[in-house]
Design an enzyme around this catalytic site. Structure first.
Site, PDB file in Angstrom:
ATOM      1  N   GLU A 134       0.887  -1.305   0.019  1.00  0.00           N
ATOM      2  CA  GLU A 134       0.121  -0.024  -0.071  1.00  0.00           C
ATOM      3  C   GLU A 134       1.008   1.272   0.060  1.00  0.00           C
ATOM      4  OE1 GLU A 134      -2.475  -0.475   3.541  1.00  0.00           O
ATOM      5  OE2 GLU A 134      -3.453  -2.359   2.797  1.00  0.00           O
ATOM      6  N   PRO A 135       0.300   2.352  -0.307  1.00  0.00           N
ATOM      7  CA  PRO A 135       1.066   3.476  -0.283  1.00  0.00           C
ATOM      8  C   PRO A 135       1.883   3.830   1.068  1.00  0.00           C
ATOM      9  CG  PRO A 135      -0.827   3.936  -1.282  1.00  0.00           C
ATOM     10  CD  PRO A 135      -1.152   2.592  -0.747  1.00  0.00           C
ATOM     11  N   GLY A 138       5.003  -0.974   2.937  1.00  0.00           N
ATOM     12  CA  GLY A 138       5.614  -1.795   1.902  1.00  0.00           C
ATOM     13  C   GLY A 138       6.461  -2.877   2.955  1.00  0.00           C
ATOM     14  N   TRP A 163       1.752  -0.651  -6.653  1.00  0.00           N
ATOM     15  CA  TRP A 163       2.730  -1.575  -7.348  1.00  0.00           C
ATOM     16  C   TRP A 163       2.150  -2.723  -7.845  1.00  0.00           C
ATOM     17  CZ3 TRP A 163       6.544   0.326 -10.021  1.00  0.00           C
ATOM     18  CH2 TRP A 163       7.358   1.305  -9.231  1.00  0.00           C
ATOM     19  N   ILE A 164       0.940  -3.217  -7.731  1.00  0.00           N
ATOM     20  CA  ILE A 164       0.470  -4.450  -8.144  1.00  0.00           C
ATOM     21  C   ILE A 164       0.777  -4.855  -9.605  1.00  0.00           C
ATOM     22  CG2 ILE A 164      -1.449  -5.745  -7.880  1.00  0.00           C
ATOM     23  CD1 ILE A 164      -0.426  -4.257  -5.281  1.00  0.00           C
ATOM     24  N   GLY A 347      31.686   1.466 -24.558  1.00  0.00           N
ATOM     25  CA  GLY A 347      30.848   2.450 -25.027  1.00  0.00           C
ATOM     26  C   GLY A 347      29.329   1.721 -25.503  1.00  0.00           C
ATOM     27  N   GLU A 370       9.438  -8.111  -3.300  1.00  0.00           N
ATOM     28  CA  GLU A 370       9.156  -9.273  -2.331  1.00  0.00           C
ATOM     29  C   GLU A 370      10.340  -9.194  -1.235  1.00  0.00           C
ATOM     30  OE1 GLU A 370       8.453 -13.226  -4.052  1.00  0.00           O
ATOM     31  OE2 GLU A 370       7.753 -12.288  -5.727  1.00  0.00           O
ATOM     32  N   SER A 373      16.885  -6.007  -0.318  1.00  0.00           N
ATOM     33  CA  SER A 373      17.752  -6.741   0.384  1.00  0.00           C
ATOM     34  C   SER A 373      18.028  -6.475   1.887  1.00  0.00           C
ATOM     35  CB  SER A 373      18.780  -6.136  -0.326  1.00  0.00           C
ATOM     36  OG  SER A 373      18.897  -6.564  -1.825  1.00  0.00           O
TER      37      SER A 373
HETATM   38  C1  LIG Z   1       8.230  -3.515 -10.007  1.00  0.00           C
HETATM   39  C2  LIG Z   1       7.435  -3.554  -8.916  1.00  0.00           C
HETATM   40  C3  LIG Z   1       6.592  -4.627  -8.687  1.00  0.00           C
HETATM   41  C4  LIG Z   1       6.110  -5.004  -7.572  1.00  0.00           C
HETATM   42  N1  LIG Z   1       5.074  -6.004  -7.459  1.00  0.00           N
HETATM   43  C5  LIG Z   1       4.227  -6.136  -6.362  1.00  0.00           C
HETATM   44  C6  LIG Z   1       3.239  -7.135  -6.314  1.00  0.00           C
HETATM   45  O1  LIG Z   1       2.668  -7.533  -7.408  1.00  0.00           O
HETATM   46  N2  LIG Z   1       2.324  -6.919  -5.240  1.00  0.00           N
HETATM   47  C7  LIG Z   1       2.448  -6.308  -4.065  1.00  0.00           C
HETATM   48  O2  LIG Z   1       1.835  -6.400  -3.113  1.00  0.00           O
HETATM   49  N3  LIG Z   1       3.883  -5.376  -4.144  1.00  0.00           N
HETATM   50  C8  LIG Z   1       4.610  -5.380  -5.287  1.00  0.00           C
HETATM   51  N4  LIG Z   1       5.719  -4.463  -5.285  1.00  0.00           N
HETATM   52  C9  LIG Z   1       5.915  -3.639  -4.007  1.00  0.00           C
HETATM   53  C10 LIG Z   1       7.226  -4.218  -3.559  1.00  0.00           C
HETATM   54  O3  LIG Z   1       6.952  -5.601  -2.935  1.00  0.00           O
HETATM   55  C11 LIG Z   1       7.656  -3.155  -2.344  1.00  0.00           C
HETATM   56  O4  LIG Z   1       8.037  -2.070  -3.076  1.00  0.00           O
HETATM   57  C12 LIG Z   1       8.897  -3.458  -1.518  1.00  0.00           C
HETATM   58  O5  LIG Z   1       8.102  -4.652  -0.558  1.00  0.00           O
HETATM   59  C13 LIG Z   1       9.560  -2.312  -0.749  1.00  0.00           C
HETATM   60  O6  LIG Z   1       8.542  -1.551  -0.147  1.00  0.00           O
HETATM   61  P1  LIG Z   1       8.442   0.166  -0.534  1.00  0.00           P
HETATM   62  O7  LIG Z   1       8.351   0.435  -1.653  1.00  0.00           O
HETATM   63  O8  LIG Z   1       7.158   0.633   0.436  1.00  0.00           O
HETATM   64  O9  LIG Z   1       9.816   0.519   0.282  1.00  0.00           O
HETATM   65  P2  LIG Z   1       9.931   0.865   1.771  1.00  0.00           P
HETATM   66  O10 LIG Z   1       9.308  -0.284   2.805  1.00  0.00           O
HETATM   67  O11 LIG Z   1       9.407   2.199   1.980  1.00  0.00           O
HETATM   68  O12 LIG Z   1      11.611   0.640   2.266  1.00  0.00           O
HETATM   69  C14 LIG Z   1      12.358   1.988   1.593  1.00  0.00           C
HETATM   70  C15 LIG Z   1      13.893   1.714   2.187  1.00  0.00           C
HETATM   71  O13 LIG Z   1      13.907   1.468   3.454  1.00  0.00           O
HETATM   72  C16 LIG Z   1      14.452   0.054   3.796  1.00  0.00           C
HETATM   73  N5  LIG Z   1      13.761  -0.337   5.022  1.00  0.00           N
HETATM   74  C17 LIG Z   1      12.315  -0.514   5.669  1.00  0.00           C
HETATM   75  N6  LIG Z   1      12.211  -1.051   6.379  1.00  0.00           N
HETATM   76  C18 LIG Z   1      13.586  -1.204   6.970  1.00  0.00           C
HETATM   77  C19 LIG Z   1      14.133  -2.054   8.107  1.00  0.00           C
HETATM   78  N7  LIG Z   1      13.347  -2.623   8.979  1.00  0.00           N
HETATM   79  N8  LIG Z   1      15.459  -2.282   7.993  1.00  0.00           N
HETATM   80  C20 LIG Z   1      16.303  -1.762   7.351  1.00  0.00           C
HETATM   81  N9  LIG Z   1      15.921  -1.192   6.052  1.00  0.00           N
HETATM   82  C21 LIG Z   1      14.575  -0.963   6.029  1.00  0.00           C
HETATM   83  C22 LIG Z   1      14.251  -0.697   2.850  1.00  0.00           C
HETATM   84  O14 LIG Z   1      14.987  -1.613   2.547  1.00  0.00           O
HETATM   85  C23 LIG Z   1      14.367   0.403   1.638  1.00  0.00           C
HETATM   86  O15 LIG Z   1      15.639   0.555   1.022  1.00  0.00           O
HETATM   87  C24 LIG Z   1       6.186  -4.384  -6.240  1.00  0.00           C
HETATM   88  C25 LIG Z   1       7.280  -3.472  -6.394  1.00  0.00           C
HETATM   89  C26 LIG Z   1       7.890  -2.867  -7.640  1.00  0.00           C
HETATM   90  C27 LIG Z   1       8.943  -1.883  -7.876  1.00  0.00           C
END
Ligand SMILES: Cc1cc2nc3c(=O)[nH]c(=O)nc-3n(C[C@H](O)[C@H](O)[C@H](O)COP(=O)(O)OP(=O)(O)OC[C@H]3O[C@@H](n4cnc5c(N)ncnc54)[C@H](O)[C@@H]3O)c2cc1C
Length: 387
Positions: A134-135, A138, A163-164, A347, A370, A373
């Site tokens: 969700e927004p 994550g 991001w679904i 290049g 998913e 890292s």
């Molecule tokens: C192309 C794409 C396809 C996707 N497909 C799907 C899908 O089909 N269904 C679905 O539900 N989601 C999907 N996602 C969402 C994806 O799973 C999330 O983007 C991902 O889990 C990270 O969440 P976030 O973007 O909110 O980042 P955030 O959770 O906001 O993280 C931002 C940064 O903070 C770091 N961080 C956060 N918490 C911690 C912690 N506890 N310790 C250390 N570092 C931390 C993260 O590593 C990252 O570097 C997709 C995303 C993309 C880009």
């Protein structure tokens, strides 16, 4: 190149057949389309998907009793995934994306639900999606706010997912919602929601860096009524089902990224034998040769970690750490190897005429989706106490 996924493995005749089918499909149908799909940006190559479906490559992971290929073991799925993604990781991931939808249904669903929702995937062409993110939620998936309120023999869902993957095309969604946000993980509940449910809307596709074969969008839920018979498992069991899904799907990301890293190695190796500078093929410059040696070592490291995790999974062992390692190392090695391939081409590596810059963009996603890292390291470090 002579490198195959058989390295270090004795494949059964069936595994060998699947590997050859996937390798041939990747070379014939996937690789030649990859650049155009990337340039198109927000359009999935549904014609490639349909050709793959005819060969059973979109449904080999669906149990045989529902009409799927019934490749029950994860190791075979890993081998197929690696070959498809050697062709192109975005298209490869698209082809097998229904596996992500079917997993929570297999883990949490009743036999009746499994037949109802998995049967059509085995025989036909619907694409599906899984909606967790969700927004405002994550990495911390237990903090989702999309609500599920019981109303008689239905639930009413409200919220917004982002991001679904496959959202613009999916006929069914597995949607994770909460029956009580205060309970965090213990409130998370999964539902199968048909696309045509009144109140469900999909936003415009997101333009993105790479892996453009899969199209991503937001999903809006405004008083969406879902029959209680579409709830997977009991209330509050959704989070555990999601974690079990990740145990397998992260291993498959390990396989996908191994395929991508191997593609980068193969391409850079061939190029380095043909490109001449200072009067010799550049592979005769030790810096280039050593970079290729590091790439090859990383490809095999990714492969072996993935095979280990899949083998343990198939043996019924807990694999949360091993699965996180396969994903972490696979995605970081794919990033490293694609970057190294760009460097090897100089290049030309920076040109869109060659695939390696695209592969570098594609690789980046796997360090994010998913579980980033950082989250994989969190999972691995939490497991250290129990070793
Ligand atoms: C192309 C794409 C396809 C996707 N497909 C799907 C899908 O089909 N269904 C679905 O539900 N989601 C999907 N996602 C969402 C994806 O799973 C999330 O983007 C991902 O889990 C990270 O969440 P976030 O973007 O909110 O980042 P955030 O959770 O906001 O993280 C931002 C940064 O903070 C770091 N961080 C956060 N918490 C911690 C912690 N506890 N310790 C250390 N570092 C931390 C993260 O590593 C990252 O570097 C997709 C995303 C993309 C880009």
């Amino acid at each position: 190149m002579g490198r195959t996924v058989r390295d270090g493995l004795r494949l059964t005749a069936e595994q060998q057949q699947f590997v050859e089918l996937a390798r041939d499909f990747a070379a014939r149908e996937i690789r030649p389309r990859a650049r155009a799909v990337d340039e198109a940006d927000t359009e999935s190559p549904l014609d490639v998907w349909e050709k793959a479906a005819e060969l059973g490559l979109t449904s080999f992971m669906i149990p045989e009793k529902f009409g799927g290929g019934g490749v029950g073991d994860l190791l075979t799925q890993v081998l197929i995934q690696q070959e498809l993604c050697h062709g192109d990781i975005g298209i490869g991931n698209l082809i097998t994306s229904n596996g992500f939808f079917s997993a929570p249904i297999e883990h949490l669903g009743t036999p009746e639900q499994q037949e109802r929702f998995l049967g059509p995937l085995a025989t036909g062409s619907p694409l599906t999606a899984v909606a967790v993110t969700e927004p405002g939620s994550g990495s911390d998936a237990a903090s989702i706010r999309t609500s599920a309120r019981r109303a008689g023999d239905e639930y009413v869902l409200n919220g917004r997912k982002t991001w679904i993957s496959n959202a613009p095309y999916a006929e069914h969604f597995v949607i994770f919602a909460t029956t009580d946000p205060a309970k965090r993980a213990k409130g998370v509940t999964a539902f199968v929601v048909p696309r045509d449910s009144p109140g469900l809307a999909v936003g415009p596709p997101f333009p993105k860096m790479g892996q453009r074969a899969i199209v991503n969008a937001e999903v809006f839920l405004d008083d969406v009524r879902v029959p209680a018979e579409n709830r997977l498992g009991e209330e509050g069991q959704g989070f555990a089902g999601l974690m079990r899904t990740f145990d397998a799907s992260r291993i498959l990301i390990g396989a996908a990224t191994t395929g991508l890293a191997r593609a980068a190695l193969d391409f850079a190796n061939e190029y380095a034998r043909e490109r001449t500078q200072f009067g010799v093929p550049i592979i005769q410059h030790q810096a280039v040769a050593f970079r290729l040696a590091d790439m090859a070592t990383r490809v095999d490291t990714s492969h072996l970690l993935t095979v280990r995790a899949a083998t343990l999974y198939d043996g019924g062992h807990p694999v949360t750490q091993e699965s996180a390692m396969a994903k972490l190392v696979g995605s970081e090695n794919a990033m490293w190897c694609t970057h190294a391939a760009v460097q090897t081409l100089g290049g030309y590596g920076y040109s869109r005429e060659y695939p390696v810059e695209r592969w570098m963009r594609d690789a980046k996603l796997e360090e994010i989706e998913e579980g980033t890292s950082d989250i994989q390291r969190l999972v691995i470090s939490r497991g250290l106490g129990a070793r």
